[in-house]
Design a protein around this motif. Structure first.
Motif, PDB file in Angstrom:
ATOM      1  N   ASP A 157       0.861  -1.189   0.000  1.00 43.41           N
ATOM      2  CA  ASP A 157       0.000   0.000   0.000  1.00 43.41           C
ATOM      3  C   ASP A 157       0.898   1.241   0.000  1.00 43.41           C
ATOM      4  N   LYS A 158       1.556   1.493  -1.142  1.00 46.93           N
ATOM      5  CA  LYS A 158       2.597   2.522  -1.186  1.00 46.93           C
ATOM      6  C   LYS A 158       2.045   3.934  -1.016  1.00 46.93           C
ATOM      7  N   ASN A 159       0.765   4.145  -1.312  1.00 47.00           N
ATOM      8  CA  ASN A 159       0.160   5.466  -1.146  1.00 47.00           C
ATOM      9  C   ASN A 159      -0.626   5.595   0.150  1.00 47.00           C
ATOM     10  N   ASN A 160      -0.505   4.591   1.016  1.00 52.06           N
ATOM     11  CA  ASN A 160      -1.177   4.592   2.313  1.00 52.06           C
ATOM     12  C   ASN A 160      -2.671   4.859   2.185  1.00 52.06           C
ATOM     13  N   THR A 161      -3.314   4.191   1.246  1.00 50.67           N
ATOM     14  CA  THR A 161      -4.764   4.340   1.116  1.00 50.67           C
ATOM     15  C   THR A 161      -5.495   3.821   2.355  1.00 50.67           C
ATOM     16  N   SER A 162      -4.883   2.865   3.040  1.00 52.70           N
ATOM     17  CA  SER A 162      -5.506   2.250   4.212  1.00 52.70           C
ATOM     18  C   SER A 162      -5.395   3.101   5.463  1.00 52.70           C
ATOM     19  N   GLY A 163      -4.428   4.025   5.480  1.00 53.05           N
ATOM     20  CA  GLY A 163      -4.174   4.806   6.685  1.00 53.05           C
ATOM     21  C   GLY A 163      -3.359   4.078   7.729  1.00 53.05           C
TER      22      GLY A 163
END
Length: 581
Positions: A157-163
């Motif tokens: 999750d390289k863009n930290n969509t999950s938080g």
């Protein structure tokens, strides 16, 4: 201090021949994860039908979780360029991804207690070249004897969509099926866990499950990022209904059902382990999508197999080009293949499959060496249109030349003759071979390339032949260390000539497994074999080839990739540097 017990994940049709299997459930063993729960939390979780899981100290006697499981890789049947577990039993690959540093991560379903299916954990290994592996410590393990974690996948999750990963771009999210069984009936739902250290330790999302439809046959999520819609996409199996469900999410936590792909191809008795992946189409600037579905039991040759469907995907719906069932392998030992996450759709995809079959995997003779099951070679995959038959998924060895240790033979003008090679001096006992017929025309499609690998001691052999524009065949029926009614001994498939003047056959033989590739991987066969004495001689030749055509043959010895890691006692101890995590 919590004391966790080992559990069997999934069992199918356990027969009286396998008394060590203790449950009769719906499907073959799958994946397991680990849970750090105290007694009250565990009790309440079971009562409400789900369990939280994360990395925790594990106190089961005899199973190391703070360091890799050690292994001895010197047995007669132990492959030297294929991945196999350090000890005991392994089956399907799960959670495969390539990280930003180019390191390949392989998780696999693992029983660290005995060499039969059951009591499964998630083993973990990493590699820089997909042939030389570092065994890592066990990544995930089970909490109770009534809770099971089935197959799943993992993404970066390289863009930290999950938080979950503030201030980092290498967070890993695992997506898996969790089931809680009561009186042999249980709900299967989808859960996530996350790793802040690049995939070595996981902790559970507090609001699991992320998808729950109150189903007992709902599993094996495969997730990927769909850039055009900026959403995550999940495919998973409604197994007994022969349906593949597609879901979307902006953040890996909140999922919406998008569509279903229903009753396509071969059904067997259940769908499992779906993959949806974008890959190149040869000769086109536009990649296509491919949906792969595994079925077990009920494959045409018995037991387990994978099939695939080329098509298009718009972010919510997959549409196959036709209703044909295309089988991924024409032998019997290739199942539950998974594509590595982290490769763009314009690149050749890379896959690994479990090289065994549920009909006999827990009784093959490698158990006498303390292990069972191996993975297939890593394979490049892309789509092409083959003459007469249309779309095929090409499957060819991934950079096999990187593990050459020496050239044993190379003849560019073999003609209608043969070469005989003694390879008993090759430490690995593993070879790559290829034979090419060039200068063919539609009027000179005749003759055959053939090969035989034999033992100079026992006379046992594995053989095959590839007639130009004919039925390529493989025969493992003359090795005698294993006899089982489901261990079919002969396989064949019809190839097609592509008007390029070339017919090609190649393969890798590695102690107890052979993988064969026809016309650059338009067809492939994966087959185990078990000889009483090691095979040490190979004959490769051609017969009946037209005078105007040319035959070339090459044979290369392969490295023993495990020997490089063994200590003075011959033990591969794995990557101890990760034990501090």
């Amino acid at each position: 201090m919590a004391i966790f017990r080992y559990v069997e994940c999934r069992a199918w049709a356990w027969s009286v021949e396998h008394p060590q299997r203790r449950l009769t459930l719906a499907s073959p063993p799958s994946s397991i994860v680990m849970f750090p729960l105290n007694f009250l939390a565990l009790l309440s979780a079971v009562l409400v039908g789900h369990v939280a899981c994360q990395t925790s100290t594990y106190f089961e006697s005899g199973v190391p979780t703070d360091a890799p499981v050690p292994g001895i890789y010197t047995g007669q049947y132990r492959p030297r360029v294929h991945f196999s577990p350090p000890q005991h039993f392994m089956n399907d690959p799960n959670g495969m991804f390539k990280d930003a540093d180019g390191l390949w991560h392989l998780y696999y379903q693992y029983n660290p207690k005995t060499s039969v299916a059951g009591d499964q954990h998630w083993g973990h290994a990493t590699s820089k070249d997909l042939y030389t592996w570092d065994n890592q410590k066990i990544a995930l393990w089970p909490p109770t004897n009534t809770t099971y974690v089935y197959s799943g996948s993992a993404v970066v999750d390289k863009n930290n969509t999950s938080g979950f990963f503030p201030h980092q771009d290498n967070g890993v999210v695992a997506i898996y099926t969790l089931a809680v069984y009561t009186d042999h009936a249980g709900v299967q739902n989808q859960n996530i866990a996350y790793s802040r250290d690049g995939g070595y330790n996981f902790e559970t999302y507090a609001n699991n499950p992320v998808i729950d439809i109150n189903s007992t046959q709902f599993r094996d999520p495969k997730v990927f990022w769909h850039a055009p819609t900026e959403k995550w996409v999940m495919v998973l199996a409604y197994s007994a209904e022969f349906v593949i469900g597609l879901y979307t999410s902006p953040n890996l936590k909140d999922w919406s059902h998008a569509s279903n792909f229903t009753h396509h191809g071969l059904l067997g008795l259940q769908y499992e382990c779906p993959n949806l992946v974008e890959m190149p189409l040869q000769g086109s600037d536009e990649p296509m999508y491919l949906l792969q579905i595994s079925i077990n039991p009920g494959a045409p040759l018995g037991g387990s197999i994978a099939q695939y469907f080329p098509g298009t995907f718009n972010g919510t719906h997959f549409t196959a080009v036709d209703g044909a069932a295309r089988i991924a392998d024409f032998a019997k030992d290739n199942y539950a293949g998974q594509f590595f996450s982290g490769i763009t759709g314009s690149e050749k995809q890379v896959s690994i499959a479990w090289a065994s079959n549920w009909q006999y995997t827990s009784v093959v003779p490698t158990g006498s060496e303390g292990w069972r099951s191996q993975m297939s070679l890593p394979r490049y995959n892309y789509l092409k249109k083959a003459s007469q038959i249309g779309y095929v998924m090409v499957s060819e060895p991934y950079n096999i030349e990187t593990v050459y240790s020496g050239e044993l033979a190379y003849n560019t003008s073999l003609g209608n003759s043969s070469i005989l090679i003694d390879y008993s001096h090759v430490p690995s006992g593993a070879l790559y071979f290829e034979a090419n017929v060039t200068g063919l025309t539609t009027s000179t499609l005749q003759g055959m390339v053939n090969f035989t690998f034999m033992s100079s001691v026992s006379g046992e052999y594995v053989r095959g032949g590839s007639p130009v524009n004919g039925d390529t065949w493989l025969d493992r029926g003359h090795t005698y260390a294993f006899d089982n009614p489901y261990f079919n001994d002969k396989f064949s498939a019809t190839g097609t000539y592509g008007d390029d003047g070339i017919w090609r056959v190649s393969g890798v033989i590695d102690r107890s497994i052979i993988e064969l590739f026809v016309n650059g991987g338009e067809q492939s066969a994966t087959s185990l074999f078990f000889a009483k004495q090691p095979l040490d001689t190979v004959r490769i030749g051609a017969a009946g080839i037209a005078p105007d055509a040319k035959v070339s043959v090459g044979v290369w010895a392969l490295k023993d990739t495990w020997a490089e890691q063994a200590n003075a006692n011959g033990t591969v101890v794995g990557n101890l540097t990760m034990s501090s995590y």
